[in-house]
Design a protein around this motif. Structure first.
Motif, PDB file in Angstrom:
ATOM      1  N   UNK A  20       3.190  -1.263  -6.643  1.00  0.00           N
ATOM      2  CA  UNK A  20       2.213  -0.766  -5.677  1.00  0.00           C
ATOM      3  C   UNK A  20       0.887  -1.503  -5.874  1.00  0.00           C
ATOM      4  N   UNK A  21       0.196  -1.840  -4.767  1.00  0.00           N
ATOM      5  CA  UNK A  21      -1.118  -2.476  -4.733  1.00  0.00           C
ATOM      6  C   UNK A  21      -1.087  -3.925  -5.207  1.00  0.00           C
TER       7      UNK A  21
ATOM      8  N   UNK B 253       5.420  -0.643   2.357  1.00  0.00           N
ATOM      9  CA  UNK B 253       4.448  -0.867   3.424  1.00  0.00           C
ATOM     10  C   UNK B 253       3.508  -1.980   2.979  1.00  0.00           C
TER      11      UNK B 253
ATOM     12  N   UNK C 281       0.806  -1.228   0.000  1.00  0.00           N
ATOM     13  CA  UNK C 281       0.000   0.000   0.000  1.00  0.00           C
ATOM     14  C   UNK C 281       0.832   1.267   0.000  1.00  0.00           C
ATOM     15  N   UNK C 282       2.135   1.176  -0.080  1.00  0.00           N
ATOM     16  CA  UNK C 282       2.944   2.390  -0.071  1.00  0.00           C
ATOM     17  C   UNK C 282       4.399   2.070   0.183  1.00  0.00           C
ATOM     18  N   UNK C 283       5.159   3.132   0.407  1.00  0.00           N
ATOM     19  CA  UNK C 283       6.562   2.926   0.707  1.00  0.00           C
ATOM     20  C   UNK C 283       7.037   4.002   1.678  1.00  0.00           C
TER      21      UNK C 283
END
Lengths: 92, 98
Positions: free
Chosen positions: A51-52, A26, A7-9
């Motif tokens: 991502x995702x 993340x 969901x992110x970094x």
């Protein structure tokens, strides 16, 4: 090993030296219905995950130290593989 | 590694003999809701710090037995501040998902 979504970094300048040059993503663990399940973990990414993407994260610290090539690394979570679309959604 | 917000410092007068010159932080680890709401943290933990995190900063905490790996001699800790977080990018949902 847990199912999780990326969901992110995060970015970090001051960190343990074993993390130098690593992507820190993340990962939010989920259950079989894609509900949030447990706290998000910052994981290292030896595969180059997007991502995702749905992945399996693994808490084998000994292999994480192997990936980072540093026997003194405190790293624990790493991305083991990306999950095929549609799988990992069984009934409990 | 888990994200956590530093809320205080801890000092000891008596300590385990392996903890010499330690710097301990009191931190609130982020739960699955914290990234979206900014609150709803998990219960606070004491974190061993070698990087010099300040109160209010966000850190990455390595937990469990891996927390002891950076030390040359056996050290009985279970939370280690492994990084000071500068920036976080987070998207709760995939914007392309239908």
């Amino acid at each position: 090993m847990r199912l999780a979504y990326i969901r992110g970094y995060v970015t970090s300048t001051v960190k343990h030296k074993s993390f130098a040059g690593q992507r820190l993503l993340i990962a939010q663990p989920v259950d079989n219905k894609d509900n949030l399940d447990g706290p998000p973990q910052v994981v290292i990414d030896p595969l180059g995950t997007a991502l995702h993407e749905k992945v399996i994260i693994c808490s084998d610290g000994s292999w994480a130290r192997n990936i980072l090539n540093d026997p003194k690394s405190p790293c624990r979570w790493w991305i083991m593989g990306s999950v095929d679309e549609g799988s990992g959604r069984g009934e409990a | 590694m888990r994200l956590a917000t530093v809320i205080g410092r801890v000092t000891l007068s008596k300590r385990h003999e392996s903890l010499v010159g330690e710097r301990l932080l009191l931190a609130l680890p982020w739960s699955s809701k914290t990234l979206q709401t900014g609150k709803d943290h998990d219960y606070s933990i004491v974190v061993y710090d070698q990087l010099g995190a300040n109160v209010g900063s966000t850190i990455g905490v390595c937990e469990s037995t891996e927390a002891t790996r950076p030390f040359t001699k056996p050290t009985p800790i279970d939370a280690y501040c492994a990084s000071l977080i500068d920036e976080i990018f987070f998207q709760p949902k995939d914007p392309r998902a239908v």
